[in-house]
Design a protein around this motif. Sequence first.
Motif, PDB file in Angstrom:
ATOM      1  N   THR A 263       0.764  -1.224  -0.019  1.00  0.00           N
ATOM      2  CA  THR A 263      -0.130   0.071   0.019  1.00  0.00           C
ATOM      3  C   THR A 263       0.924   1.276   0.148  1.00  0.00           C
ATOM      4  N   ILE A 264       0.865   2.049  -1.051  1.00  0.00           N
ATOM      5  CA  ILE A 264       1.752   3.248  -1.243  1.00  0.00           C
ATOM      6  C   ILE A 264       0.764   4.250  -1.155  1.00  0.00           C
ATOM      7  N   THR A 265       1.041   5.375  -0.253  1.00  0.00           N
ATOM      8  CA  THR A 265       0.478   6.290   0.076  1.00  0.00           C
ATOM      9  C   THR A 265       1.335   7.864  -0.413  1.00  0.00           C
ATOM     10  N   LEU A 266       0.826   8.657  -1.176  1.00  0.00           N
ATOM     11  CA  LEU A 266       1.620   9.807  -1.469  1.00  0.00           C
ATOM     12  C   LEU A 266       1.527  10.721  -0.562  1.00  0.00           C
ATOM     13  N   THR A 267       2.468  11.343   0.118  1.00  0.00           N
ATOM     14  CA  THR A 267       2.838  12.339   1.032  1.00  0.00           C
ATOM     15  C   THR A 267       2.712  13.681   0.408  1.00  0.00           C
ATOM     16  N   ASP A 268       2.260  14.528   1.185  1.00  0.00           N
ATOM     17  CA  ASP A 268       2.022  16.058   0.690  1.00  0.00           C
ATOM     18  C   ASP A 268       3.108  16.743   0.633  1.00  0.00           C
ATOM     19  N   VAL A 269       3.225  17.570  -0.502  1.00  0.00           N
ATOM     20  CA  VAL A 269       4.011  18.734  -0.515  1.00  0.00           C
ATOM     21  C   VAL A 269       3.389  19.871  -0.816  1.00  0.00           C
ATOM     22  N   ASN A 270       3.910  21.030  -0.754  1.00  0.00           N
ATOM     23  CA  ASN A 270       3.362  22.275  -0.778  1.00  0.00           C
ATOM     24  C   ASN A 270       3.221  22.639  -2.241  1.00  0.00           C
ATOM     25  N   ASP A 271       2.188  22.168  -3.048  1.00  0.00           N
ATOM     26  CA  ASP A 271       2.030  22.513  -4.363  1.00  0.00           C
ATOM     27  C   ASP A 271       0.708  23.300  -4.709  1.00  0.00           C
TER      28      ASP A 271
END
Length: 799
Positions: A263-271
């Motif tokens: 299970t791969i979760t995308l972490t947040d970046v300030n975009d």
Amino acid sequence: MPERLTEMLMDTWTPLIILWITVLPSIYMAPMNQSQVLPSGSSTGLKRLTEEQRVLNRSKRGWVWNQMFVLEEFSGPEPILVGRLHTDLDPGSSKIKYILSGDGAGTIFVINDKTGDIHAMKRLDREEKAEYTLTAQAVDRDTNQPLEPPSEFIIKVQDINDNAPEFVDGPYHATVPEMSVVGTFVTKVTATDADDPVYGNSAKLVYSILEGQPYFSIEPHTAIIKTALPNMDREAKEEYFVVIQAKDMGGHMGGLSGTTTVTITLTDVNDNPPKFAQSLYHFSVMEDVALGEPIGRVKANDLDIGENAKSSYDIIEGDGMDIFEITTDAQTQDGIIRVRKPLDFETKKSYTLKVEAANIHIDPRFISGGPFKDTATVKIVVEDADEPPVFSSPTYLLEVHENAAINSVIGQVTAHDPDVSSSPIRFSIDRHTDLERQFNINAEDGKITLATPLDRETNMWHNITIVATETRNHSQVSRVPVAIKVLDVNDNAPEFASEHEAFLCENGKPGQVIQIVSAIDKDDPKNGHYFLYSLLPEMVNNPNFTIKKNEDNTLSILAKHSGFSRQKQEVYLLPIIISDSGNPPMSSTSTLTIRVCGCSSDGIVQSCNVEAYVLPIGLSMGALIAILACIILLLVIVVLFVTLRRHKNEPLIIKDDEDVRENIIRYDDEGGGEEDTEAFDIATLQNPDGINGFLPRKDIKPDLQFMPRQGLAPVPNGVDVDEFINVRLHEADNDPTAPPYDSIQIYGYEGRGSAAGSLSSLESSTSDSDQNFDYLSEWGPRFKRLGELYSVGESDKET
């Protein structure tokens, strides 16, 4: 199923055949002696050795061992032949017996003691045990004597592909930043295969993705998962479910496989930049709002989360930048607008602000995507409110001399109503701050006057509170602190700082300093204190002492001569005049006591009392005090002894000749009824008709005389006092002839004007013989004694 078995056997026997061909030449070339152990079918080749080879080789044991192999998971109808043991000492007459011991001997592996053939009796699993160590020995069948020393050999279990790969640590969870480039490392997975990694391809694994493409890829041999698509956006999809497969046999057909999930979760970046929900906000606020009070909230939404969604707010433009401020709510990320300075409806009724929200944490990789900020307009309308009076100053400081006259003006406070209506103001003093009522204020103009005299030395500062109230609305009140400083005037004379007592040695020298004294003054002149010292005019020519002013504002007392004697004069009094430098100057006279003392040769005071000259030789003051204390202690002991003797001589019981009947009868008295205001006041109980004349007693002495009591014998010392008193009480109660006879007189008069008439039986028209008083005993304990008296009288008459 047959095809699968054939494929497995081919994969297994192919390396076995190669091994067999490779091993046999080494067996033939190995140095040998008379005996050997060989795999099945190899004995014929061993006899080809020439005599020359036997002569060249040095003599060794008759055993030359090689490893034996057996196929795992083989289960045929008969036990599988593993190998054969043989020694050249065996002529074939069956006199040699082969013995096998060690791992699995007799259970898993069985040997034919005649031929030396070893068979596997059970199906073997290499993953449970890969090899077995056994010991072989040839013995004489008849005597069981060993023909050769025992030797060890190994039977290895040959692997087949019977175990599928497994992901021991699965399922997996991994994270990767959103908007990552292709090939960004995500995570690494690992599968294990229980088959032999050295022999064949049974444990050679190849990895592949079954689900999760085209977003992610995996390295076939390292199992490293990487991103396969660029710019994956967390705000569009945050989580991905990837299925990974591991297959043995190098990934070829027929290999076994296992799977796991990642299970791969995308972490947040300030975009994403913040964005206001609306471009214009409207707020209204009362002009009397407290400073720091919030008047409204604005919100800039950000699609990012966590630290990347945090924004700071600021006022960048507008006519109220110094009036308002905006802060960030750490919980909701709202911008809170607060009042920074007081508002005034009469001065300005509205304000327009431009508010900006900007991200706190900016990712440099996405700064080219645009500014990470947004702006909005805020309009604030100020509403009118009835405001309290406003003083011209937030605080007042007034000064007054301590000798100021009563009702003199100290100062003035002013205030006004800031509203358009401009209500008149009335002033007053908060008396909680002026409990002694030392000040007054004019209610109209705010002038403060003095009500009582002031004393700076008692209280230098007075802090009062002035209250301003609107006459049209008494609820609008303002307060202001007023500090009143009392200024000093020279109204206190100086005096000695403490009560001084100087000591003068009898053996002192002329001009010796006896004492240094200092003075204090309660006043506080601006230039400090300066004291003048002098003797009284009549003592200027004092023959014994003189004074000297010191530079530190102190005074030294000096002796004019020597030869002072305690016997001649023990104490000298020296009056000194102390004057200050005030205007007008104040002075006082203080007296210094100088005591003549006996001193040592070093000038140390030893004794200042005269008794050293008058006491008898050998007795000091301490000895006299000790003697006096002993005398007082003896007197106290004597007084205590006499007191105890007196208490001991007092009798503990009542003497026989004491008559206690009167005391007992007093406690049996019934009282005087309603008109009895004083205990035993017979005058109060008298008939009012007889106030001016004599009325005879109405009580009648009983005709029957009570027999006199016989005298009691002297009471012994051991008699019970309670019993004695009870006997006397009983005799007094039962004696009708005992005085006082007028105890019944209490009931003879019921008062004037009674509608019921008299209740007394003494006034009855009937004779005593016609009366029956037995009913009195039924009236309760209060009439019991009365019934007994009358019943006794009746019985006497009948007798």
